[in-house]
Design a protein around this motif. Structure first.
Motif, mmCIF file in Angstrom:
data_model
loop_
_atom_site.group_PDB
_atom_site.id
_atom_site.type_symbol
_atom_site.label_atom_id
_atom_site.label_comp_id
_atom_site.label_asym_id
_atom_site.label_seq_id
_atom_site.Cartn_x
_atom_site.Cartn_y
_atom_site.Cartn_z
ATOM 1 N N ASN A 257 0.864 -1.180 0.000
ATOM 2 C CA ASN A 257 0.000 0.000 0.000
ATOM 3 C C ASN A 257 0.907 1.238 0.000
ATOM 4 O OD1 ASN A 257 -1.708 2.190 0.693
ATOM 5 N ND2 ASN A 257 -3.141 0.807 1.710
ATOM 6 N N LYS A 258 1.191 1.765 -1.188
ATOM 7 C CA LYS A 258 2.150 2.866 -1.305
ATOM 8 C C LYS A 258 1.669 4.132 -0.603
ATOM 9 C CE LYS A 258 4.050 1.155 -5.668
ATOM 10 N NZ LYS A 258 4.253 1.431 -7.113
ATOM 11 N N ALA A 259 0.375 4.355 -0.592
ATOM 12 C CA ALA A 259 -0.156 5.553 0.062
ATOM 13 C C ALA A 259 0.148 5.523 1.559
ATOM 14 C CB ALA A 259 -1.656 5.659 -0.182
ATOM 15 N N LYS A 260 -0.036 4.342 2.180
ATOM 16 C CA LYS A 260 0.252 4.232 3.612
ATOM 17 C C LYS A 260 1.746 4.377 3.892
ATOM 18 C CE LYS A 260 -3.565 2.016 5.865
ATOM 19 N NZ LYS A 260 -3.855 1.331 7.124
ATOM 20 N N VAL A 261 2.581 3.883 2.989
ATOM 21 C CA VAL A 261 4.022 4.034 3.172
ATOM 22 C C VAL A 261 4.402 5.510 3.095
ATOM 23 C CG1 VAL A 261 6.287 3.467 2.220
ATOM 24 C CG2 VAL A 261 4.508 1.715 2.311
ATOM 25 N N ARG A 262 3.812 6.238 2.163
ATOM 26 C CA ARG A 262 4.093 7.677 2.080
ATOM 27 C C ARG A 262 3.659 8.395 3.356
ATOM 28 N NH1 ARG A 262 2.107 6.730 -3.297
ATOM 29 N NH2 ARG A 262 3.790 6.937 -4.849
ATOM 30 N N GLU A 263 2.507 8.017 3.902
ATOM 31 C CA GLU A 263 2.059 8.625 5.159
ATOM 32 C C GLU A 263 3.077 8.370 6.271
ATOM 33 O OE1 GLU A 263 -1.769 7.114 6.138
ATOM 34 O OE2 GLU A 263 -2.746 7.904 4.332
ATOM 35 N N PHE A 264 3.565 7.130 6.334
ATOM 36 C CA PHE A 264 4.557 6.806 7.360
ATOM 37 C C PHE A 264 5.829 7.614 7.139
ATOM 38 C CE2 PHE A 264 8.388 4.329 8.373
ATOM 39 C CZ PHE A 264 8.287 4.338 9.760
ATOM 40 N N CYS A 265 6.295 7.705 5.896
ATOM 41 C CA CYS A 265 7.525 8.449 5.614
ATOM 42 C C CYS A 265 7.391 9.915 6.020
ATOM 43 C CB CYS A 265 7.881 8.332 4.130
ATOM 44 S SG CYS A 265 8.467 6.690 3.650
ATOM 45 N N LEU A 288 8.825 6.336 -4.982
ATOM 46 C CA LEU A 288 8.621 5.847 -3.615
ATOM 47 C C LEU A 288 9.956 5.565 -2.933
ATOM 48 C CD1 LEU A 288 6.526 4.963 -1.479
ATOM 49 C CD2 LEU A 288 6.743 2.640 -2.385
ATOM 50 N N LEU A 289 10.897 4.958 -3.643
ATOM 51 C CA LEU A 289 12.201 4.673 -3.050
ATOM 52 C C LEU A 289 12.907 5.961 -2.638
ATOM 53 C CD1 LEU A 289 13.393 1.828 -5.455
ATOM 54 C CD2 LEU A 289 12.773 1.587 -3.045
ATOM 55 N N GLY A 290 12.774 6.991 -3.452
ATOM 56 C CA GLY A 290 13.375 8.276 -3.086
ATOM 57 C C GLY A 290 12.777 8.835 -1.808
ATOM 58 N N ILE A 291 11.466 8.738 -1.675
ATOM 59 C CA ILE A 291 10.789 9.210 -0.461
ATOM 60 C C ILE A 291 11.240 8.390 0.748
ATOM 61 C CG2 ILE A 291 8.533 9.368 0.679
ATOM 62 C CD1 ILE A 291 7.336 9.930 -2.115
ATOM 63 N N MET A 292 11.332 7.081 0.577
ATOM 64 C CA MET A 292 11.745 6.215 1.681
ATOM 65 C C MET A 292 13.179 6.509 2.107
ATOM 66 S SD MET A 292 9.995 2.699 0.250
ATOM 67 C CE MET A 292 10.770 1.603 1.449
ATOM 68 N N GLY A 293 14.064 6.727 1.130
ATOM 69 C CA GLY A 293 15.447 7.045 1.464
ATOM 70 C C GLY A 293 15.548 8.342 2.250
ATOM 71 N N GLN A 294 14.789 9.356 1.847
ATOM 72 C CA GLN A 294 14.805 10.633 2.553
ATOM 73 C C GLN A 294 14.203 10.506 3.948
ATOM 74 O OE1 GLN A 294 12.727 13.332 -0.046
ATOM 75 N NE2 GLN A 294 14.367 13.345 -1.588
ATOM 76 N N ARG A 333 20.460 4.704 -5.844
ATOM 77 C CA ARG A 333 20.364 6.161 -6.005
ATOM 78 C C ARG A 333 19.662 6.809 -4.825
ATOM 79 N NH1 ARG A 333 18.643 5.004 -11.304
ATOM 80 N NH2 ARG A 333 16.538 5.663 -10.697
ATOM 81 N N ALA A 334 18.736 6.086 -4.214
ATOM 82 C CA ALA A 334 18.005 6.628 -3.069
ATOM 83 C C ALA A 334 18.819 6.548 -1.779
ATOM 84 C CB ALA A 334 16.685 5.875 -2.900
ATOM 85 N N GLY A 335 20.057 6.052 -1.870
ATOM 86 C CA GLY A 335 20.931 6.008 -0.704
ATOM 87 C C GLY A 335 20.710 4.803 0.182
ATOM 88 N N MET A 336 20.132 3.744 -0.372
ATOM 89 C CA MET A 336 19.824 2.559 0.424
ATOM 90 C C MET A 336 20.586 1.354 -0.097
ATOM 91 S SD MET A 336 15.692 2.998 0.909
ATOM 92 C CE MET A 336 15.329 3.272 -0.821
ATOM 93 N N GLU A 337 20.904 0.454 0.804
ATOM 94 C CA GLU A 337 21.447 -0.843 0.424
ATOM 95 C C GLU A 337 20.285 -1.797 0.147
ATOM 96 O OE1 GLU A 337 24.118 -2.185 3.418
ATOM 97 O OE2 GLU A 337 25.576 -0.573 3.064
ATOM 98 N N ALA A 338 20.592 -2.872 -0.553
ATOM 99 C CA ALA A 338 19.567 -3.861 -0.873
ATOM 100 C C ALA A 338 20.070 -5.254 -0.522
ATOM 101 C CB ALA A 338 19.200 -3.792 -2.354
ATOM 102 N N ILE A 339 19.133 -6.115 -0.176
ATOM 103 C CA ILE A 339 19.396 -7.545 -0.013
ATOM 104 C C ILE A 339 18.507 -8.259 -1.014
ATOM 105 C CG2 ILE A 339 19.292 -9.542 1.540
ATOM 106 C CD1 ILE A 339 19.486 -7.507 3.871
ATOM 107 N N ALA A 340 19.107 -9.048 -1.891
ATOM 108 C CA ALA A 340 18.343 -9.812 -2.879
ATOM 109 C C ALA A 340 18.470 -11.285 -2.528
ATOM 110 C CB ALA A 340 18.867 -9.547 -4.287
ATOM 111 N N SER A 341 17.344 -11.922 -2.248
ATOM 112 C CA SER A 341 17.338 -13.302 -1.777
ATOM 113 C C SER A 341 16.814 -14.240 -2.856
ATOM 114 C CB SER A 341 16.472 -13.413 -0.516
ATOM 115 O OG SER A 341 16.456 -14.739 -0.039
#
Length: 663
Positions: A257-265, A288-294, A333-341
């Motif tokens: 739910n991207k809208a809820k994630v934006r609210e949390f951010c 969304l990734l840019g918003i989460m990174g910020q 680019r958003a300044g985050m690391e990733a784990i790919a499983s």
């Protein structure tokens, strides 16, 4: 009532050995909050803390010791939770509890018991009752009825009576997670465990239907996320109580739910916290990734599962693999690391499917050095999954311990596991298109390669056209052509390298060096002495080479070569000079006591001979004779200074007085 909750004995096999994830169990601390709200007393017991701290050895005594610890809290009721990978521990601890206190009610919950409630109660009399699914709405009315055992009308309960095992209808899901009391972390020794990060439940439920996963079977398919206000309030409480500002938001699919994630951010950004989460690659985008990174997100776990488009459809993951590269790049680019499983070992998986997974991992190693961690797991059959329904008749057992599966501790553990593929399905495997030994070897080799530095991984792949599958396929072919190849993956890789690359190749030295530096066994042994060796000195204080130290004889100048590789962006153009390729020496590796750093000491031939002598515990007179000095006068002073220096460095350790063999 006094209720003692007992956590899983959960461990994970990583490239550097077994790892205990010391975090409060989110389900149990949620139930502890419900208990307190209902006027009851609760205690949380975590077996992982006892083992990781050294208070309890992980041996045949462990299950009984944990049961004694539980009984010491004088509970009126014991509530246990378990996953399939460690259900043996849960069952054995419960059996010891019942043996010591037959009238003590032992309740069981968690995903494994919720799905296998009937066979668990039919085969394991040490459990009195199973609470299925989410237990917050069930716990208090259950405690009220426990003494009378009148469970009519109480949903989500499977219980035993004189007439057999009975199952009430399923309990409803907690539709609004904000209505639950905040999880009670006060029962967990956060400071003692040295936690700088705390796990926080962000939501529950999964709307997807991957055939290998049982998450939806336990939490339901209804996706639920706590409100931004509630989640931030929980983070604030934890920050105020423990001073922690870094959190792992626990939800398999946080970003559905991207809208809820934006609210949390928007709500969390002013607080300055940092956090991690999990997501599907098709449930994020660059914006969304840019918003989460910020907003403080520092890492995202992506379950990719397979690099084969065909297998994506087969296991109903249905992830568009064209998203893999751009999503990882957008995450970076958003300044985050990733784990790919990823997972291998599916029953339908072909060699081509597996190679596609390996090559996607290898590509990630080359493209995303420093910002991406990859994982490759051996498939574990899970109860309550479509895959198990399809391939139940292809289950087999070989005793292999992988990833999260608990090793056998008591004498009958292996037989019980082998003979009950329904309850201990996680310890079995699916007979598949590819040989089982290939899956085991591929995942073992992968873990070994992960012990190398990223620069060496990239440099190694450059010799195989940047294809991880080409390397592993050639290695498997080489092993298959030899009658008795090493069974240990690290030894196999080194034997293969010596044959394929040549014993004088600096790449082989780098592999030897880095595998020794990351040896998970170092420090686990108690010494290197041969107990049958005859000794000439009696009752003498002993010294010996530290079991945590590793000598590497006649090896290339690895630290300098690693500097060259790290300074070269493109591994295929890395030039190791002829001088470095020719230079060889001896090294002593000493791991640090606190962190994972390794000290690297260059040693002479004389030092190699002395330390080789000291691999067996030796007395001071023996050492003096070996190096040709008198243990008196000025010679004693020189010897004392030498031994004190080696002790201070951590090269040597003191031993106990040793009596001659046979005395």
């Amino acid at each position: 009532m006094r209720v003692a909750f007992v956590d899983n004995l959960l461990l994970e096999q990583r490239p550097d050995g077994y790892h205990f994830d010391l975090q409060p169990h989110l389900g149990l601390i949620s139930l502890l909050a419900v208990l307190q709200q209902g006027g009851h007393q609760g205690t949380l017991i975590d077996p992982k803390l006892e083992v990781s701290s050294g208070r309890m050895p992980m041996d045949v005594s462990l299950y009984e010791n944990i049961a004694e610890l539980v009984l010491a809290s004088q509970p009126d009721v014991v509530g246990m939770t378990s996953l399939g990978c460690n259900f043996m521990a849960t069952a054995k601890i419960a059996a010891h509890l019942k043996h010591r206190s037959p009238e003590l009610p032992v309740l069981l919950g968690g995903p494994h018991a919720s799905i296998l409630d009937l066979p668990v109660l039919q085969r394991f009399p040490q459990f009195d009752l199973v609470v299925r699914g989410e237990a917050e709405l069930t716990l208090l009315p259950l405690l009220d009825r426990l003494s009378s055992r009148r469970f009519s009308g109480l949903r989500g309960i499977t219980h035993r009576s004189a007439h057999g095992v009975h199952r009430t209808p399923d309990a409803p899901l907690v539709s609004d997670l904000d209505t639950l009391p905040p999880a009670d972390y006060s029962h967990y020794p956060v400071a003692e465990a040295g936690l700088s990060l705390l796990r926080v439940e962000a939501g529950r439920g999964c709307p997807f239907a991957c055939t290998f996963c049982s998450t939806a079977s336990f939490f339901g398919r209804r996706y639920r996320l706590k409100s931004a206000e509630q989640l931030c309030a929980e983070l604030d409480r934890l920050h105020e109580t423990y001073g922690i500002s870094h959190f792992a938001l626990t939800h398999d699919l946080f970003t559905v739910n991207k809208a809820k994630v934006r609210e949390f951010c928007e709500a969390v950004t002013p607080r300055g916290y940092t956090w991690t989460c999990s997501a599907r690659m098709d449930c994020v985008d660059s914006e969304l990734l840019g918003i989460m990174g910020q907003a403080g997100c520092r890492s995202i776990y992506y379950g990719v599962e397979t690099g084969s488009p065909r297998m994506q459809k087969e296991v109903a993951k249905r992830l568009d693999l064209s998203l893999f590269r751009p999503t990882l790049e957008a995450t970076r680019r958003a300044g985050m690391e990733a784990i790919a499983s990823f997972i291998t070992g599916y029953p339908q998986e072909t060699a081509e499917d597996q190679e596609m997974t390996l090559d996607l991992i290898g590509e990630a190693w080359n493209r995303h050095a420093g910002t991406l961690t990859t994982q490759l797991h051996l498939l574990t059959p899970e109860p309550g999954t479509e895959l198990l329904d399809q391939y139940r008749d292809q289950l087999e057992y070989d005793g292999h311990i992988s990833d999260f599966n608990l090793p056998a501790l008591e004498a009958d553990d292996a037989n019980i596991t082998r003979n009950d593929s329904e309850i201990f399905v996680n310890h079995h495997y699916y007979r598949s298109v590819l040989p089982r030994q290939r899956h085991v070897l591929v995942t073992s080799l992968y873990r070994t390669l992960c012990r190398l530095s990223r620069d060496v991984q990239r440099h190694l792949l450059a010799r195989y056209d940047n294809s991880l599958s080409a390397l592993i396929t050639d290695l498997l072919s080489w092993a298959g052509a030899h009658t008795d190849p090493p069974s240990d993956a690290a030894e196999l890789l080194q034997a293969y390298g010596a044959d394929r690359w040549g014993a004088e190749d600096y790449l082989l030295s780098l592999v030897r060096y880095l595998l020794a530096a990351s040896d998970p066994v170092r420090g686990a042994c108690g010494g290197r002495a041969d107990p049958s060796e005859s000794r000439t000195d009696t009752a003498q204080p002993l010294m010996q080479l530290s079991p945590r130290a590793t000598m590497l004889r006649d090896i290339h100048a690895c630290p300098e070569i690693l500097d060259v590789l790290s300074a070269t962006p493109a591994p295929e153009t890395a030039e190791v000079s002829a001088e470095l390729r020719a230079r060889r020496g001896h090294y002593l590796l000493l791991p640090g006591d606190v962190d994972l750093t390794v000290r690297n000491l260059t040693i002479s031939g004389d030092s190699v001979r002395l330390l080789t002598f000291l691999e067996t515990p030796r007395s001071r007179p023996e050492i003096a004779r070996h190096i040709g000095v008198e243990d008196s006068g000025s010679g004693a002073e020189v010897l004392g200074e030498l031994l004190d220096h080696l002790l201070d460095l951590g090269v040597l350790r003191r031993g106990e007085p040793h009596l001659t063999a046979g005395v």
